[in-house]
Scaffold this active site. Structure first.
Site: not given
Ligand code: SAH
Length: 210
Positions: A56
């Site tokens: 993000s």
């Molecule tokens: N917090 C992260 C940004 C994540 S983007 C950082 O600091 O880099 C959102 C993430 O949520 C993605 O990696 C995606 O694969 C994950 N995601 C999507 N659906 C999910 C689920 N059901 N359970 C866990 N993670 C999930």
């Protein structure tokens, strides 16, 4: 002034909590991005990470952490480990507590684990799984933060939250969400809208049908 210093200046003007700013200064975002993006680590934009996901935008990260009102001894659940960056910031802010961060894609869970190791934090656990169901094993949590878009706040997250606990999540349709702050109180859930954001979609049981 470096790009990182420019961001710190912006966060101070925005009124972001000093502890959140200190953690942002300490944890190196460059350790959580792909090699080809190291030079852009402090551009205020989301950047691509494996599995077609994104780390993000720094401003979004600090707005969410500020709203989460973290305490040193919090027990935090994150949904969406991605690069592990946000989990590392939480680990730094909750030195006497712990954070478990769930990631849907194995490739990213491995990426996040490798990145977290660089920051030497011992209170951050990355697990592969479907975070839309929460993670009952380490519950109850004092805070829950979701960094993927979610159609609605799943009941499991509220059930796994302590009284007076806080959930922060981008809630709504796949292509535009409202950042929701939910506070669980004796009298019920207090909901605050923190504005419009766009996140990558969550998969899994309570995610989008994609
Ligand atoms: N917090 C992260 C940004 C994540 S983007 C950082 O600091 O880099 C959102 C993430 O949520 C993605 O990696 C995606 O694969 C994950 N995601 C999507 N659906 C999910 C689920 N059901 N359970 C866990 N993670 C999930």
């Amino acid at each position: 002034m470096t790009e990182k210093e420019e961001l710190v200046k912006k966060f101070k003007l925005m009124g972001i909590n000093e502890k959140v700013i200190s953690a942002f200064i300490k944890i190196k975002r460059e350790d959580f991005v792909l090699d080809e993006y190291k030079g852009e680590a402090y551009a205020d934009v989301p950047l691509p990470i494996p599995a077609g996901q994104t780390i993000s935008q720094p401003t979004t990260v600090v707005i969410m952490l500020d709203a989460l009102e973290l305490e040193e001894d919090d027990n935090v659940l994150e949904i969406g480990a991605g690069s592990g960056y946000n989990a590392a910031l939480i680990g730094e802010l909750c030195k006497k507590g712990r954070v478990v961060s769930i990631e849907f894609f194995k490739e990213l869970a491995d990426f996040a684990k490798r990145n977290i190791e660089k920051s030497k934090l011992k209170n951050v656990k990355i697990l592969r799984g479907d975070g839309t169901k929460g993670y009952a094993k380490d519950a109850p949590y004092t805070k829950v933060i979701c960094t993927a878009a979610i159609p609605e706040i799943p009941d499991e997250w509220v059930d796994q939250l302590e009284e007076n606990g806080v959930i922060i999540a981008p809630v709504g349709p796949q292509y535009g969400q409202k950042m929701i702050k939910l506070k669980k109180t004796k009298k019920g859930n207090e909901i605050t809208d923190l504005g419009d954001f766009i996140f990558v979609p969550s998969r899994g049981e309570h995610g989008y049908n994609i």
